[in-house]
Design a protein around this motif. Sequence first.
Motif, PDB file in Angstrom:
ATOM      1  N   GLN A 172       0.924  -1.157  -0.103  1.00 39.58           N
ATOM      2  CA  GLN A 172       0.138  -0.023  -0.126  1.00 39.58           C
ATOM      3  C   GLN A 172       0.952   1.223   0.036  1.00 39.58           C
ATOM      4  O   GLN A 172       1.024   1.843   0.970  1.00 39.58           O
ATOM      5  N   GLU A 173       1.595   1.503  -1.249  1.00 37.84           N
ATOM      6  CA  GLU A 173       2.296   2.464  -1.158  1.00 37.84           C
ATOM      7  C   GLU A 173       2.601   2.820  -2.637  1.00 37.84           C
ATOM      8  O   GLU A 173       2.362   2.310  -3.581  1.00 37.84           O
ATOM      9  N   ASP A 174       3.354   4.060  -2.905  1.00 38.70           N
ATOM     10  CA  ASP A 174       3.472   4.477  -4.320  1.00 38.70           C
ATOM     11  C   ASP A 174       4.625   3.779  -4.947  1.00 38.70           C
ATOM     12  O   ASP A 174       5.596   3.338  -4.220  1.00 38.70           O
ATOM     13  N   MET A 175       4.384   3.238  -6.211  1.00 34.28           N
ATOM     14  CA  MET A 175       5.226   2.550  -6.981  1.00 34.28           C
ATOM     15  C   MET A 175       4.675   2.688  -8.368  1.00 34.28           C
ATOM     16  O   MET A 175       4.005   3.499  -8.679  1.00 34.28           O
ATOM     17  N   TYR A 176       5.729   2.141  -9.252  1.00 33.20           N
ATOM     18  CA  TYR A 176       5.732   2.290 -10.842  1.00 33.20           C
ATOM     19  C   TYR A 176       5.505   1.056 -11.265  1.00 33.20           C
ATOM     20  O   TYR A 176       5.985  -0.068 -10.767  1.00 33.20           O
ATOM     21  N   TYR A 177       5.085   1.044 -12.669  1.00 30.33           N
ATOM     22  CA  TYR A 177       5.528  -0.086 -13.480  1.00 30.33           C
ATOM     23  C   TYR A 177       5.896   0.090 -14.681  1.00 30.33           C
ATOM     24  O   TYR A 177       5.527   0.790 -15.505  1.00 30.33           O
ATOM     25  N   CYS A 178       7.128  -0.443 -14.982  1.00 24.36           N
ATOM     26  CA  CYS A 178       7.859  -0.558 -16.320  1.00 24.36           C
ATOM     27  C   CYS A 178       8.017  -1.451 -17.290  1.00 24.36           C
ATOM     28  O   CYS A 178       8.905  -1.568 -17.833  1.00 24.36           O
ATOM     29  N   GLY A 179       6.826  -2.325 -17.152  1.00 24.09           N
ATOM     30  CA  GLY A 179       6.791  -3.527 -18.197  1.00 24.09           C
ATOM     31  C   GLY A 179       7.847  -4.711 -17.870  1.00 24.09           C
ATOM     32  O   GLY A 179       8.564  -4.662 -16.897  1.00 24.09           O
ATOM     33  N   ASN A 180       8.040  -5.447 -18.931  1.00 22.33           N
ATOM     34  CA  ASN A 180       8.826  -6.842 -18.689  1.00 22.33           C
ATOM     35  C   ASN A 180      10.510  -6.133 -19.082  1.00 22.33           C
ATOM     36  O   ASN A 180      10.819  -5.096 -19.289  1.00 22.33           O
ATOM     37  N   TRP A 181      11.318  -7.160 -18.853  1.00 26.06           N
ATOM     38  CA  TRP A 181      12.786  -6.465 -18.762  1.00 26.06           C
ATOM     39  C   TRP A 181      13.103  -6.324 -20.198  1.00 26.06           C
ATOM     40  O   TRP A 181      14.191  -5.655 -20.244  1.00 26.06           O
ATOM     41  N   ASP A 182      12.521  -6.646 -21.178  1.00 23.28           N
ATOM     42  CA  ASP A 182      12.959  -6.190 -22.477  1.00 23.28           C
ATOM     43  C   ASP A 182      12.127  -4.979 -23.152  1.00 23.28           C
ATOM     44  O   ASP A 182      11.799  -4.712 -24.077  1.00 23.28           O
ATOM     45  N   ASP A 183      11.492  -4.312 -21.998  1.00 20.51           N
ATOM     46  CA  ASP A 183      10.535  -3.177 -22.397  1.00 20.51           C
ATOM     47  C   ASP A 183      11.209  -1.860 -21.538  1.00 20.51           C
ATOM     48  O   ASP A 183      11.861  -1.157 -21.960  1.00 20.51           O
ATOM     49  N   GLY A 184      10.757  -2.121 -20.322  1.00 22.42           N
ATOM     50  CA  GLY A 184      11.028  -0.925 -19.439  1.00 22.42           C
ATOM     51  C   GLY A 184      10.595   0.433 -19.372  1.00 22.42           C
ATOM     52  O   GLY A 184      10.927   1.140 -18.624  1.00 22.42           O
ATOM     53  N   ALA A 185       9.688   0.711 -20.256  1.00 21.79           N
ATOM     54  CA  ALA A 185       9.025   2.084 -20.374  1.00 21.79           C
ATOM     55  C   ALA A 185       8.142   2.147 -19.217  1.00 21.79           C
ATOM     56  O   ALA A 185       7.272   1.243 -18.935  1.00 21.79           O
ATOM     57  N   MET A 186       8.013   3.233 -18.542  1.00 20.17           N
ATOM     58  CA  MET A 186       7.302   3.421 -17.559  1.00 20.17           C
ATOM     59  C   MET A 186       5.893   3.542 -18.294  1.00 20.17           C
ATOM     60  O   MET A 186       5.555   4.219 -19.080  1.00 20.17           O
TER      61      MET A 186
END
Length: 596
Positions: A172-186
């Motif tokens: 329950q905290e701020d975080m981001y998701y940046c796709g798979n290891w061969d992607d990485g875009a926010m």
Amino acid sequence: MRKQTKFVAVASAAAVLAIGASMTSFAATGWVEEDGVWYYYDKDGNKVDDEWKKSGDSWYWLDSEEGGGMAVDKLIEDGDDTYYVDSNGQMVRNTWVKVVNEDQDDDDDPAEYNYYYMQSNGKAYTAGDSSSTKFRTIDGKRYAFDDDGKMLYGWVDTDSSRLSGEDDWSAQEDMYYCGNWDDGAMKTGWQMIYVHDDVEDDDMEHWFNFKSNGKKRFSTDGSTLEKTINSKKYGFDDRGVMVYEWTVSTGSNTASASSWKYFSSKEDGARKTKGWFKVVAPNDDNTFRHEEFQSTDTFAQSDADDEEERWYYADGDGELYVGEIKKIKGKYYGFYPDDDSNDKLDGYGKGAAMISGLVFMSVDESGKILRVYDDDIDSDDLDDIIDGEGDYGTDFDDPDVSLFYFGNNEDADGAMKTGTTTINLDGDSYSFLFSKSGGAEGKGRGRTGIDDDKYIYKYGKRMKADSDDKYIVVKATGDIADDNAEVSEIKSKDLRSGNVSGLTADDIGKNKDSETVKGAFGFTSDMYLVNTSGSIIKNKTAAKDGDDWYFYVDKKNIKMYLNNKTLKVDSGKTALMFPDGTKKLEAWKDYPTPNA
């Protein structure tokens, strides 16, 4: 970032030739090739190592790990900075580089390669000195990097670290998701992500939504976070998962319909707002995070168990209408209340569902439905309700209690009916009168009392004799405008037996045929004779009922009820007399007018 944009920079053939030509021009000082490896000697003839040296427009690294030889295909750590040199030894700039991940681990770090981005000065982007995750825009997309320059992927914390634990995403905290290891875009906006669901204890795909700054949306207080996205309302739990179908906030009273909202299917998720929807009440199959509550505690358990679809209505805030009569688009509708009673009457376990059909219920002066006593009324039930018998032997003369009618087809209508209405039950037709005045507090209530001196109603049902009885006596105090009016049928057998308070039943002599004439006397002015259409009888002599007894009515007043209509006697015999002995029975109209 497209995978094909990530590559190791390779110098052109022309560049290689230029490097070779420039290097071979050196002697003991400068560049020297020895056994296929390039070295650089200073003016004192010593090999230079762990330094950058330039040749033409390119920079090269003299690697101490190679005895000062020029490094190729390698990451270079120079102080706090990271660089990469390609197969020609040239420093790579303005491009992506991928390096085999020697620490690959299927659970914690599944990446086959680590990605770096080298700036125009050759330095890899890193997390830097910022205390929060810093994103760099590259080819229109945003990427984050750790302290070593590795591109971050998957779930990323706000301190430039990758969250690799199985359940880290659910914090329950701020975080981001940046796709798979061969992607990485926010990622921003809607994303369906495969995660290990700690509630369901299984790997599942869930919808998440990320703000324009990349941070996931999530509830901070255990309730459902609601956000308007593209003009629709969506909800998110404390993990950030988009809620769907029936949803209840953590710690809420699941037995109360007011605690619940409906958010459509998992594929949609938009909250049902200001409108009708037809679904099954909450159960294990249609409730978000159903493992967190006991299904036996829901507000409509009987419907849930039977998988009975019912109509519900949510207001502009997604709140269900519960236990009230509400005006919707010009029509009035009823909604079951929460019911925590122990006697499980017919209206139990259907909280918030739209009420349909003929129902017997209690509605207070504000339009709040206090209780539904019967919502599946047949002709026998109706008789019991009117007579106060069977399950309705208790006194239901409370003015809040009455019959209401919401149509006979919940899918086609369901709106409250008012005014004079005909209802069919078990093949028989019944006439009803429901209030047309007021708002939710008054409309639709079955009227009780006398209507325009023509008919008598109880709970809205017109009182009338059936075809076998032909006539019945109805006691009515007050008209339909009187909230305290009371109506009841007096059974003919009770009249004949004298089992009615204030009435006298007695033999009054023999007629000319030597037949004993019996009668009931002492009717009051609030007793009325009605026929099979429900009309109040006025001025009727010897109205024969189904038991072959006769009513005598002067104006609206019942004067007597006799077992014989022959009132004359032979000459010389004692005349038939009223019980008080003052009048001859044949002069029945002279019998005193009933008192109120």
